[in-house]
Every structure is written in C-alpha cells, then in structure tokens.
Design a protein around this motif. Structure first.
Motif, PDB file in Angstrom:
ATOM      1  N   VAL A 112      73.018  17.875 -34.604  1.00 47.12           N
ATOM      2  CA  VAL A 112      73.843  17.981 -33.396  1.00 47.12           C
ATOM      3  C   VAL A 112      73.802  19.419 -32.850  1.00 47.12           C
ATOM      4  O   VAL A 112      73.643  19.625 -31.647  1.00 47.12           O
TER       5      VAL A 112
ATOM      6  N   LEU B  36      67.343  14.437 -31.145  1.00 43.26           N
ATOM      7  CA  LEU B  36      67.908  14.991 -32.392  1.00 43.26           C
ATOM      8  C   LEU B  36      69.433  14.882 -32.374  1.00 43.26           C
ATOM      9  O   LEU B  36      70.053  14.458 -33.351  1.00 43.26           O
ATOM     10  N   PHE B  37      70.016  15.243 -31.235  1.00 40.57           N
ATOM     11  CA  PHE B  37      71.471  15.166 -31.103  1.00 40.57           C
ATOM     12  C   PHE B  37      71.943  13.721 -31.323  1.00 40.57           C
ATOM     13  O   PHE B  37      72.900  13.475 -32.065  1.00 40.57           O
ATOM     14  N   GLY B  38      71.260  12.769 -30.690  1.00 34.42           N
ATOM     15  CA  GLY B  38      71.657  11.363 -30.819  1.00 34.42           C
ATOM     16  C   GLY B  38      71.653  10.902 -32.269  1.00 34.42           C
ATOM     17  O   GLY B  38      72.586  10.228 -32.722  1.00 34.42           O
TER      18      GLY B  38
ATOM     19  N   LEU C 109      83.876   7.107 -20.944  1.00 35.21           N
ATOM     20  CA  LEU C 109      82.900   7.735 -20.048  1.00 35.21           C
ATOM     21  C   LEU C 109      83.221   7.363 -18.598  1.00 35.21           C
ATOM     22  O   LEU C 109      83.219   8.219 -17.715  1.00 35.21           O
TER      23      LEU C 109
ATOM     24  N   ASN D 206      68.408  27.032 -33.504  1.00 35.33           N
ATOM     25  CA  ASN D 206      67.828  26.951 -32.171  1.00 35.33           C
ATOM     26  C   ASN D 206      67.591  28.331 -31.581  1.00 35.33           C
ATOM     27  O   ASN D 206      66.542  28.593 -30.986  1.00 35.33           O
TER      28      ASN D 206
ATOM     29  N   HIS E 202      76.036  16.990 -20.296  1.00 38.54           N
ATOM     30  CA  HIS E 202      75.060  16.064 -19.697  1.00 38.54           C
ATOM     31  C   HIS E 202      75.717  14.738 -19.325  1.00 38.54           C
ATOM     32  O   HIS E 202      75.424  14.158 -18.290  1.00 38.54           O
ATOM     33  N   GLY E 203      76.597  14.245 -20.215  1.00 37.92           N
ATOM     34  CA  GLY E 203      77.226  12.943 -19.970  1.00 37.92           C
ATOM     35  C   GLY E 203      78.216  13.005 -18.827  1.00 37.92           C
ATOM     36  O   GLY E 203      77.911  12.603 -17.697  1.00 37.92           O
ATOM     37  N   VAL E 204      79.387  13.563 -19.076  1.00 38.70           N
ATOM     38  CA  VAL E 204      80.466  13.543 -18.080  1.00 38.70           C
ATOM     39  C   VAL E 204      80.107  14.353 -16.832  1.00 38.70           C
ATOM     40  O   VAL E 204      80.158  13.845 -15.710  1.00 38.70           O
TER      41      VAL E 204
ATOM     42  N   CYS F   2      75.522  18.232 -24.179  1.00 38.71           N
ATOM     43  CA  CYS F   2      75.849  17.101 -25.044  1.00 38.71           C
ATOM     44  C   CYS F   2      76.539  16.018 -24.228  1.00 38.71           C
ATOM     45  O   CYS F   2      76.280  15.865 -23.040  1.00 38.71           O
ATOM     46  N   THR F   3      77.445  15.300 -24.854  1.00 36.42           N
ATOM     47  CA  THR F   3      78.138  14.195 -24.192  1.00 36.42           C
ATOM     48  C   THR F   3      79.010  14.664 -23.033  1.00 36.42           C
ATOM     49  O   THR F   3      79.153  13.963 -22.044  1.00 36.42           O
ATOM     50  N   SER F   4      79.596  15.870 -23.158  1.00 34.41           N
ATOM     51  CA  SER F   4      80.451  16.361 -22.075  1.00 34.41           C
ATOM     52  C   SER F   4      79.633  16.980 -20.938  1.00 34.41           C
ATOM     53  O   SER F   4      79.834  16.638 -19.769  1.00 34.41           O
TER      54      SER F   4
ATOM     55  N   TYR G  33      70.064  10.159 -25.880  1.00 34.33           N
ATOM     56  CA  TYR G  33      70.964  10.288 -27.048  1.00 34.33           C
ATOM     57  C   TYR G  33      71.698   8.996 -27.362  1.00 34.33           C
ATOM     58  O   TYR G  33      72.092   8.778 -28.496  1.00 34.33           O
TER      59      TYR G  33
ATOM     60  N   GLY H  16      65.530  17.462 -27.852  1.00 35.32           N
ATOM     61  CA  GLY H  16      66.868  17.913 -28.233  1.00 35.32           C
ATOM     62  C   GLY H  16      67.877  16.768 -28.162  1.00 35.32           C
ATOM     63  O   GLY H  16      68.684  16.591 -29.075  1.00 35.32           O
ATOM     64  N   SER H  17      67.820  15.979 -27.095  1.00 31.43           N
ATOM     65  CA  SER H  17      68.755  14.860 -26.953  1.00 31.43           C
ATOM     66  C   SER H  17      68.523  13.808 -28.031  1.00 31.43           C
ATOM     67  O   SER H  17      69.473  13.173 -28.500  1.00 31.43           O
TER      68      SER H  17
ATOM     69  N   ALA I 150      68.581  20.852 -25.896  1.00 29.75           N
ATOM     70  CA  ALA I 150      68.673  20.053 -24.667  1.00 29.75           C
ATOM     71  C   ALA I 150      69.623  20.672 -23.652  1.00 29.75           C
ATOM     72  O   ALA I 150      69.724  20.202 -22.523  1.00 29.75           O
TER      73      ALA I 150
ATOM     74  N   ALA J 232      69.053  12.679 -20.448  1.00 33.81           N
ATOM     75  CA  ALA J 232      69.598  13.099 -21.756  1.00 33.81           C
ATOM     76  C   ALA J 232      70.520  12.020 -22.319  1.00 33.81           C
ATOM     77  O   ALA J 232      70.428  11.664 -23.497  1.00 33.81           O
TER      78      ALA J 232
ATOM     79  N   PRO K  72      62.040  20.043 -24.362  1.00 30.92           N
ATOM     80  CA  PRO K  72      63.280  20.378 -25.071  1.00 30.92           C
ATOM     81  C   PRO K  72      64.434  19.433 -24.717  1.00 30.92           C
ATOM     82  O   PRO K  72      65.247  19.091 -25.573  1.00 30.92           O
ATOM     83  N   LEU K  73      64.513  19.008 -23.454  1.00 34.72           N
ATOM     84  CA  LEU K  73      65.605  18.113 -23.047  1.00 34.72           C
ATOM     85  C   LEU K  73      65.518  16.792 -23.813  1.00 34.72           C
ATOM     86  O   LEU K  73      66.515  16.299 -24.352  1.00 34.72           O
TER      87      LEU K  73
ATOM     88  N   ALA L 275      80.902  21.088 -24.051  1.00 32.75           N
ATOM     89  CA  ALA L 275      81.386  21.583 -25.342  1.00 32.75           C
ATOM     90  C   ALA L 275      80.315  22.347 -26.111  1.00 32.75           C
ATOM     91  O   ALA L 275      80.590  23.418 -26.660  1.00 32.75           O
TER      92      ALA L 275
ATOM     93  N   ILE M 163      84.297  10.079 -15.702  1.00 33.63           N
ATOM     94  CA  ILE M 163      83.413  10.314 -14.557  1.00 33.63           C
ATOM     95  C   ILE M 163      84.183  10.272 -13.229  1.00 33.63           C
ATOM     96  O   ILE M 163      83.846  10.999 -12.299  1.00 33.63           O
TER      97      ILE M 163
ATOM     98  N   GLY N  73      70.052  20.087 -31.676  1.00 32.47           N
ATOM     99  CA  GLY N  73      69.671  19.210 -30.564  1.00 32.47           C
ATOM    100  C   GLY N  73      70.390  19.526 -29.264  1.00 32.47           C
ATOM    101  O   GLY N  73      69.760  19.599 -28.204  1.00 32.47           O
ATOM    102  N   THR N  74      71.712  19.744 -29.348  1.00 31.89           N
ATOM    103  CA  THR N  74      72.452  19.986 -28.107  1.00 31.89           C
ATOM    104  C   THR N  74      72.086  21.330 -27.491  1.00 31.89           C
ATOM    105  O   THR N  74      72.055  21.464 -26.273  1.00 31.89           O
ATOM    106  N   ARG N  75      71.770  22.331 -28.319  1.00 27.11           N
ATOM    107  CA  ARG N  75      71.395  23.637 -27.763  1.00 27.11           C
ATOM    108  C   ARG N  75      69.984  23.576 -27.180  1.00 27.11           C
ATOM    109  O   ARG N  75      69.698  24.205 -26.165  1.00 27.11           O
TER     110      ARG N  75
END
Lengths: 142, 137
Positions: free
Chosen positions: A91, B90-92, B46, B130, A105-107, A101-103, A124, B87-88, A98, A120, B83-84, A32, B50, A94-96
C-alpha cells in the motif's frame, strides 16, 4: 444491512465534505497517501509540511476520541502479521508510485472525471479482489 | 486559517471513514469479495463522497483562487503511465490482503491496536522504498 447503507452514505458525505472543504478553502486535493507520504518522506517542506501534519493530527485524533467515547466500535484485523507487513509495504509503495489512493484518485479524481483517477480506481479495485483471494490462498486470513 | 481548516477536514475525514465502515477491514474485504459473500454497501460510501466533491469542483472552476488565497489545482493531468498502473495494482493487492487503505489505516492508529501500527510502519517503509527507487532512476 439496510442500516449499513445509511451509514455508508452518511460517512461518504462526510468524507466528500472534508475533501470539498480542503479544496475550496486550502486549494488542495485531499489524498491520504499524498498527505501522509509528503509529510514524512521529505517531499513537502515548511508551510506545506505543517499543513499536512495538522491534517494528520485531526485524522488520527478525532476518530480515536469518538471510539474512546464509545460512539463507535474499534474493529479487528483480518490478516496475520505476515499479511499486515506485506500489505502495508504494498500500500505504501503502490500509492506513492501511482501518486494517489482511494481518496485522491477515487473520491477527488472520479468526482471531476479525471482520466488518471478513473484508471487507477479500476486497477486497484480489480487487484483488490485479487488480494482477497491471495490472502486466502496463502492462509493469511484470520 | 489554512491550518485550522486542515485540522477540521482531517477530523471530518476521519469521522466519515469511521461512520461509513471503511475502518472495518472485514467490511472492506466483504466489498472486494465479489466471488464470495459480496457486501455492496461500500459503493454507497464512494457514491456519497463523490456528491459534495463533484459540486466543489464545479464551484472551484468559477473561483480565481481558493478562499484562503492559495492557488487551486490546475486541470487534471491526462497521461496514463506505467507508475500509475503498476502502483495502483500493488496498492490494490495490499488493500485486498489487509482490508486497509491509507486513510482508514491512519484513522485507526489511535484505537486499532498493534495490528494497525504494524501495518502503518510497513506502509511508511513502502513510502521510503518508493522515494529510494525514485532517487535511483
């Protein structure tokens, strides 16, 4: 509570199904933040940008129709305006930074045991727990 | 075909986020609130997501290219860089504060009211921040 698990699992299967469709037919990773950021910050152009904009149209319009039909309910915010602004900036940035995001990196990442996705997600999740505590400490929680 | 599939997967993704409870910030905060009243149900989201995607990656490995003819993604990069991780992190923090990540925030734009638009506009500002930082380095 038990009903919530079924909804979670069903919704999860739909999310994964959407990601599978996007991968196998369009050859793309369904993330996303990348789709949103790439469509709007100029990093995707032409056909790639159009593909992202159409994806965003589906993502925004279809849930709105479902809620409008009364099948699902809209939910309330949990934080103040200051909290919303701070969280949105974090958000987006950070997501840009990294690159996911959740979709993405996560899924999409975890499902192929991608090292970057696993790292990641671990980061997070830990900082997400911290974010809840910070919002409470700053009295940003509603 | 690619545009139609993009529309369909966007719609299915949005519906899944709505059904699963990911668009409910209180539920997301409950999942992250491990020191308080922890709600573990989002683990099923999740887990559920998956399963089809793990199958899709296996199928993709045997395909020369995607159904539409577009190239499939190459092997996943393995380098863990700053950055990974930063960034993660900050996002969290943002995810925990508002209970919103990018997909559910976008999926809520049509019905979530002013709070979602404030969050979304700030998220867009973060995206441009960014891009500006990247342009400088």
């Amino acid at each position: 509570m038990e009903w919530d698990w079924v909804r979670g699992l069903l919704g999860g299967l739909m999310i994964g199904g959407a990601a599978a469709l996007y991968l196998l037919v369009n050859g793309r990773i369904m993330g996303a933040s990348g789709i949103f950021g790439g469509a709007l910050d100029g990093s995707a152009q032409g056909a790639e940008r159009r593909e992202r904009l159409v994806f965003l149209a589906g993502l925004i319009l279809f849930p709105a129709i479902i809620v409008w039909l009364g099948v699902a309910e809209a939910s309330k915010p949990v934080t103040t305006t200051a909290g919303l602004i701070a969280a949105g900036l974090l958000v987006g940035l950070g997501t840009r930074m990294a690159n996911g995001c959740t979709s993405g990196h996560g899924v999409c990442g975890i499902s192929r045991l991608a090292l970057r996705g696993l790292v990641a997600t671990a980061v997070y999740l830990v900082f997400g727990v911290l974010g809840v505590l910070i919002a409470r400490a700053l009295e940003w929680s509603l | 075909m690619r545009l139609l599939i993009a529309l369909l997967s966007g719609a299915l993704f949005g519906a899944g986020l709505l059904v699963s409870g990911m668009t409910n910030p209180a539920k997301v905060q409950g999942w992250l609130d491990i020191f308080g009243n922890w709600d573990p149900t989002l683990a099923f989201v999740l887990g559920g997501a998956i399963i089809p995607m793990a199958i899709a990656w296996r199928v993709a490995r045997r395909m020369p290219c995607s159904v539409s003819g577009a190239a499939l993604p190459g092997p996943a990069p393995r380098h863990i860089d700053r950055p990974l991780v930063i960034g993660s992190a900050l996002f969290g923090l943002g995810w925990g504060i508002a209970g919103l990540c990018p997909g559910p925030a976008l999926a809520s734009l049509g019905f979530g009211g002013a709070s979602i638009w404030i969050f979304g506009a700030s998220m867009l500002a973060g995206v441009f921040l960014n891009a500006a930082l990247k342009g400088k380095s």
